[in-house]
Scaffold this motif. Structure first.
Motif, PDB file in Angstrom:
ATOM      1  N   MET A  43       0.829  -1.198   0.000  1.00 57.31           N
ATOM      2  CA  MET A  43       0.000   0.000   0.000  1.00 57.31           C
ATOM      3  C   MET A  43       0.864   1.249   0.000  1.00 57.31           C
ATOM      4  N   GLU A  44       1.929   1.224   0.823  1.00 53.17           N
ATOM      5  CA  GLU A  44       2.811   2.380   0.894  1.00 53.17           C
ATOM      6  C   GLU A  44       3.524   2.596  -0.446  1.00 53.17           C
ATOM      7  N   ARG A  45       3.890   1.480  -1.099  1.00 51.52           N
ATOM      8  CA  ARG A  45       4.585   1.626  -2.372  1.00 51.52           C
ATOM      9  C   ARG A  45       3.636   2.176  -3.434  1.00 51.52           C
ATOM     10  N   ASP A  46       2.368   1.688  -3.424  1.00 51.74           N
ATOM     11  CA  ASP A  46       1.358   2.232  -4.336  1.00 51.74           C
ATOM     12  C   ASP A  46       1.153   3.720  -4.071  1.00 51.74           C
ATOM     13  N   LEU A  47       1.172   4.070  -2.790  1.00 45.63           N
ATOM     14  CA  LEU A  47       0.978   5.475  -2.409  1.00 45.63           C
ATOM     15  C   LEU A  47       2.043   6.353  -3.069  1.00 45.63           C
ATOM     16  N   MET A  48       3.315   5.924  -2.964  1.00 44.85           N
ATOM     17  CA  MET A  48       4.394   6.709  -3.564  1.00 44.85           C
ATOM     18  C   MET A  48       4.221   6.764  -5.081  1.00 44.85           C
ATOM     19  N   ARG A  49       3.688   5.681  -5.654  1.00 44.57           N
ATOM     20  CA  ARG A  49       3.465   5.643  -7.096  1.00 44.57           C
ATOM     21  C   ARG A  49       2.394   6.656  -7.505  1.00 44.57           C
ATOM     22  N   THR A  50       1.356   6.803  -6.665  1.00 45.50           N
ATOM     23  CA  THR A  50       0.316   7.780  -7.021  1.00 45.50           C
ATOM     24  C   THR A  50       0.875   9.199  -6.991  1.00 45.50           C
ATOM     25  N   TYR A  51       1.974   9.425  -6.261  1.00 43.78           N
ATOM     26  CA  TYR A  51       2.609  10.745  -6.267  1.00 43.78           C
ATOM     27  C   TYR A  51       3.584  10.892  -7.425  1.00 43.78           C
ATOM     28  N   ALA A  52       3.670   9.873  -8.285  1.00 38.93           N
ATOM     29  CA  ALA A  52       4.664   9.850  -9.365  1.00 38.93           C
ATOM     30  C   ALA A  52       6.060  10.062  -8.784  1.00 38.93           C
ATOM     31  N   SER A  53       6.337   9.389  -7.647  1.00 35.45           N
ATOM     32  CA  SER A  53       7.630   9.538  -6.983  1.00 35.45           C
ATOM     33  C   SER A  53       8.669   8.681  -7.691  1.00 35.45           C
ATOM     34  N   GLY A  54       9.877   9.223  -7.868  1.00 32.61           N
ATOM     35  CA  GLY A  54      10.940   8.495  -8.553  1.00 32.61           C
ATOM     36  C   GLY A  54      11.585   7.454  -7.655  1.00 32.61           C
ATOM     37  N   TYR A  55      12.508   6.644  -8.231  1.00 33.55           N
ATOM     38  CA  TYR A  55      13.140   5.572  -7.470  1.00 33.55           C
ATOM     39  C   TYR A  55      13.845   6.101  -6.229  1.00 33.55           C
ATOM     40  N   TRP A  56      14.654   7.142  -6.398  1.00 31.43           N
ATOM     41  CA  TRP A  56      15.476   7.613  -5.275  1.00 31.43           C
ATOM     42  C   TRP A  56      14.632   8.286  -4.207  1.00 31.43           C
ATOM     43  N   GLN A  57      13.570   8.995  -4.644  1.00 34.88           N
ATOM     44  CA  GLN A  57      12.679   9.614  -3.657  1.00 34.88           C
ATOM     45  C   GLN A  57      11.975   8.557  -2.820  1.00 34.88           C
ATOM     46  N   THR A  58      11.465   7.511  -3.500  1.00 39.60           N
ATOM     47  CA  THR A  58      10.796   6.435  -2.769  1.00 39.60           C
ATOM     48  C   THR A  58      11.772   5.755  -1.827  1.00 39.60           C
ATOM     49  N   LEU A  59      13.022   5.589  -2.291  1.00 38.99           N
ATOM     50  CA  LEU A  59      14.044   4.963  -1.452  1.00 38.99           C
ATOM     51  C   LEU A  59      14.286   5.789  -0.191  1.00 38.99           C
ATOM     52  N   ALA A  60      14.464   7.076  -0.367  1.00 41.83           N
ATOM     53  CA  ALA A  60      14.839   7.932   0.758  1.00 41.83           C
ATOM     54  C   ALA A  60      13.677   8.141   1.729  1.00 41.83           C
ATOM     55  N   LYS A  61      12.473   8.279   1.188  1.00 39.20           N
ATOM     56  CA  LYS A  61      11.358   8.667   2.059  1.00 39.20           C
ATOM     57  C   LYS A  61      10.574   7.481   2.594  1.00 39.20           C
ATOM     58  N   LEU A  62      10.584   6.366   1.896  1.00 38.51           N
ATOM     59  CA  LEU A  62       9.794   5.222   2.348  1.00 38.51           C
ATOM     60  C   LEU A  62      10.650   4.002   2.677  1.00 38.51           C
ATOM     61  N   ARG A  63      11.468   3.544   1.706  1.00 46.32           N
ATOM     62  CA  ARG A  63      12.027   2.208   1.844  1.00 46.32           C
ATOM     63  C   ARG A  63      13.179   2.153   2.843  1.00 46.32           C
ATOM     64  N   LEU A  64      14.052   3.163   2.839  1.00 50.37           N
ATOM     65  CA  LEU A  64      15.169   3.120   3.793  1.00 50.37           C
ATOM     66  C   LEU A  64      14.692   3.278   5.238  1.00 50.37           C
ATOM     67  N   PRO A  65      13.797   4.234   5.524  1.00 51.46           N
ATOM     68  CA  PRO A  65      13.291   4.281   6.905  1.00 51.46           C
ATOM     69  C   PRO A  65      12.627   2.968   7.319  1.00 51.46           C
ATOM     70  N   ALA A  66      11.879   2.350   6.387  1.00 48.53           N
ATOM     71  CA  ALA A  66      11.213   1.089   6.729  1.00 48.53           C
ATOM     72  C   ALA A  66      12.232  -0.024   6.948  1.00 48.53           C
ATOM     73  N   ALA A  67      13.418   0.106   6.321  1.00 46.78           N
ATOM     74  CA  ALA A  67      14.443  -0.934   6.435  1.00 46.78           C
ATOM     75  C   ALA A  67      15.305  -0.772   7.684  1.00 46.78           C
ATOM     76  N   MET A  68      15.165   0.353   8.390  1.00 40.44           N
ATOM     77  CA  MET A  68      16.067   0.646   9.510  1.00 40.44           C
ATOM     78  C   MET A  68      16.140  -0.457  10.575  1.00 40.44           C
ATOM     79  N   PRO A  69      15.003  -1.064  10.994  1.00 38.48           N
ATOM     80  CA  PRO A  69      15.118  -2.138  11.987  1.00 38.48           C
ATOM     81  C   PRO A  69      16.009  -3.276  11.501  1.00 38.48           C
ATOM     82  N   PHE A  70      15.957  -3.596  10.210  1.00 39.02           N
ATOM     83  CA  PHE A  70      16.794  -4.656   9.650  1.00 39.02           C
ATOM     84  C   PHE A  70      18.255  -4.231   9.624  1.00 39.02           C
TER      85      PHE A  70
END
Lengths: 371, 277
Positions: free
Chosen positions: A264-291
């Motif tokens: 859902m979060e990834r779809d959300l970023m897609r609806t904003y027409a967010s690029g790869y690096w923006q999605t990485l910085a704002k969504l995926r890396l923070p979500a990966a922090m516990p790992f």
């Protein structure tokens, strides 16, 4: 008349003290004196103080003093005649330990009402445990006369520690601040970058991850001699071993973390027409922090092991691994134990700093915020 | 204030009378290839949604209502027919940031405060710092979340989280709002409350809203147009133009007019089902 509460540890202490009187003295060849009497009296006082469901403050104070006074006097007698302990010595040691057990369990049962008391209890109880491990170690080694080479008493290790501070500092500087930290930073950061490259380019992910899994299954320590041949005897070869050891856990964990965000979060970023690096910085890396923090914690212990063991395969005349391997050959086991204590301390501080950073950065994760 | 809004709304009327199409689907079909053979999620859907419409999509699960919404949003690609959004392809519309999408769950990022969550699309789209602050303030006010800016999502109730996600979808002022069962996970009372707030917001902003639901009262209460869908293959079985006035207090749900529309929706859903048996 108040009903007497029969605490089993206290009852056992009374029985043990009574039975110890049958086989005096404590050390064969050493006459029983006032010291033995004080040991017995303080143990009986402690046992009587422990006879209650809820221990009041004066009772706790007696219970806190009695076993430690007894243990201290026991150690003093043992020091006068090492290896000569009789049954009475062991029985009284066991009685002191039982009282300390009762002290720890009644301290654990206290429900702290203020933060200060809570913090004090959280420090006192583990300290009590640690102190008693050292006390029993000391008493058993000296009382039973265990050879120094097999197991030195903690007092000897502490004395050696205090007398060799410059050597220990030089070893820490060589092993921790050069090999471990530099190797750790390089290994973790390259593992992290490799995970991002593997995420960006499918062919690298397909090719690198299976190879990565295979390499991480290799006994990494086996490559230490090769690293010494490649990078020389100084810390560079040890840092290289640490890099190899820490690279793959970071790669694999970051890779798993980058796959951890929701659809859902990834779809959300897609609806904003967010690029790869923006999605990485704002969504995926923070979500990966516990790992990522998981990998950082695993790597903190791996790095220490790697650097110390790698020094067994050739090193300049300084370093914790070098010191352990040479001093054990010279039968200076107290120095070996001093190095082990330093390694444990450094490892705990290292791990603790990362765990604190984790709490600050992944404050939002259910495992940290608790709910 | 509300009178002014109504006056504004009546001024806009001539524009809506011209009926500018926002979404146009012609013979739209979407077939998923699965291991168990093709699944016809959408088949021959013809539908026009005009500017200012509040359109509800209702139907049993598997009828393709969510798939249709996702196709408008360019999150799924149709396999047959044509679909235009603001006279563009869905992809162009998405890249032009033509719509705001509200998901079934709030999908707020737990490491961001409410205001930083609302700011997320604005950061991605490169709004200026002062503009971002102003828009956070305005949209949080619109969904009655003023005072909760510094809270984290997990410190708020489910209803407040969903309101924050609506604020996030409104923040960049897209004219089209796509909502996929946004209140499905909330209890009846919170849902009633959010429904009337949503109507108020729609009246104030004159946006076009596409709203997926499986609740008949919710669909009838909110919509100007109700699209009834049925499954296997997913298709439109009825399109009902609501005759209810624009101003709708909650107790309008007991009027005969309301019940008549609800009965027609129920009949449409039943017709779609009897096809199966």
């Amino acid at each position: 008349m108040t009903r007497v509460y029969h605490n089993w540890q206290a009852l056992a202490v009374l029985v043990l003290v009574a039975s110890s009187a049958l086989s005096l003295p404590l050390m064969s060849g050493l006459p029983s004196g006032g010291s033995t009497a004080i040991i017995m009296i303080s143990l009986i006082a402690g046992a009587l103080a422990a006879m209650a469901t809820q221990l009041s403050l004066p009772r706790l104070a007696v219970l806190a003093v009695a076993p430690h006074l007894a243990a201290w006097l026991l150690l003093a007698q043992a020091g006068q005649a090492p290896g000569q302990a009789t049954a009475s010595f062991w029985v009284l040691l066991a009685a002191s330990w039982l009282l300390a057990w009762r002290l720890a369990s009644s301290l654990s049962a206290i429900k702290a009402r203020t933060r200060g008391v809570d913090l004090a209890l959280r420090l006192i109880i583990p300290t009590l445990f640690g102190v008693w491990i050292l006390l029993l170690w000391e008493a058993i080694v000296i009382g039973a006369g265990i050879p120094f080479v097999l197991l030195p008493p903690p007092s000897a290790v502490a004395a050696r520690f205090a007398n060799s501070l410059p050597v220990l500092a030089a070893d820490v500087n060589q092993t921790i601040f050069k090999s471990v930290l530099i190797g750790y930073v390089l290994g973790c950061s390259t593992g992290f970058l490799a995970a991002i490259v593997a995420d960006r380019f499918v062919f690298i992910r397909r090719g690198l991850l299976p190879v990565g899994n295979m390499v991480s299954a290799l006994p990494i320590i086996g490559i230490a001699p090769i690293m010494v041949m490649w990078f020389g005897f100084d810390w560079h070869s040890k840092a290289a071993v640490v890099v190899v050891m820490t690279f793959f856990p970071m790669l694999v964990n970051t890779g798993a973390g980058l796959a951890a965000d929701g659809h859902m979060e990834r779809d959300l970023m897609r609806t904003y027409a967010s690029g790869y690096w923006q999605t990485l910085a704002k969504l995926r890396l923070p979500a990966a922090m516990p790992f990522i923090f998981n990998a950082l914690k695993i790597n903190s212990t791996l790095a220490l092991i790697g650097a110390i063991v790698a020094e067994f395969f050739g090193t300049p005349v300084v370093g914790m691994g070098f010191r352990i391997s040479t001093e054990v050959g010279r039968m200076n086991v107290d120095m070996v134990w001093a190095e082990i204590a330093v390694a444990a301390l450094a490892g705990s501080v290292f791990y603790g700093v990362i765990a604190l950073a984790e709490r600050a950065i992944t404050f939002w994760h259910p495992s940290v915020r608790g709910g | 204030m509300i009178d002014q809004m109504n006056a504004l709304a009546s001024q806009i009327k001539p524009a809506t009378a011209v009926s500018v199409p926002v979404v146009e689907a012609k013979g739209l079909g979407l077939t998923f290839e699965t291991n168990d053979g093709p699944v016809h999620a959408l088949s021959n859907v013809n539908l026009t949604i005009n500017k200012g419409d509040f359109v509800s999509f209702i139907g049993p699960s598997g009828c393709g209502k969510t798939t249709f919404l996702r196709t408008i949003a360019d999150l799924e690609q149709p396999t047959a027919g044509t679909l235009s959004v603001n006279s563009m392809t869905p992809r162009q519309a998405r890249e032009a940031r033509a719509y705001g999408y509200v998901f079934q769950a709030a999908a707020l990022l737990p490491w961001r405060t409410i205001e930083r969550n609302v700011a997320l699309p604005l950061e991605v789209m490169g709004f200026s710092r002062t503009d971002v602050a102003e828009r956070i303030h305005r949209t949080l006010e619109l969904v009655n979340l003023t005072g909760f800016e510094k809270k984290y999502p997990w410190q708020l109730s489910g209803g407040m989280q969903q309101r924050a996600s609506i604020a996030r979808a409104l923040a960049f002022d897209a004219d089209l709002l796509l909502m996929d069962e946004p209140f499905g996970a909330l209890d009846e009372i919170v849902r009633d409350h959010l429904n009337s707030q949503l109507l108020e917001l729609w009246a104030r902003t004159s946006k076009t809203i596409c709203f997926v639901t499986h609740s008949i009262p919710e669909a009838v209460y909110l919509s100007t147009k109700i699209v009834v869908m049925s499954p296997r293959p997913g298709r439109v079985t009825d399109v009902i133009e609501s005759t209810l006035p624009k101003e709708r207090p909650l107790d309008i749900r007991e009027t005969p007019e309301f019940l008549a529309i609800a009965a027609r929706v129920r009949d449409g859903l039943r017709a779609g089902h009897s096809y199966e048996d």
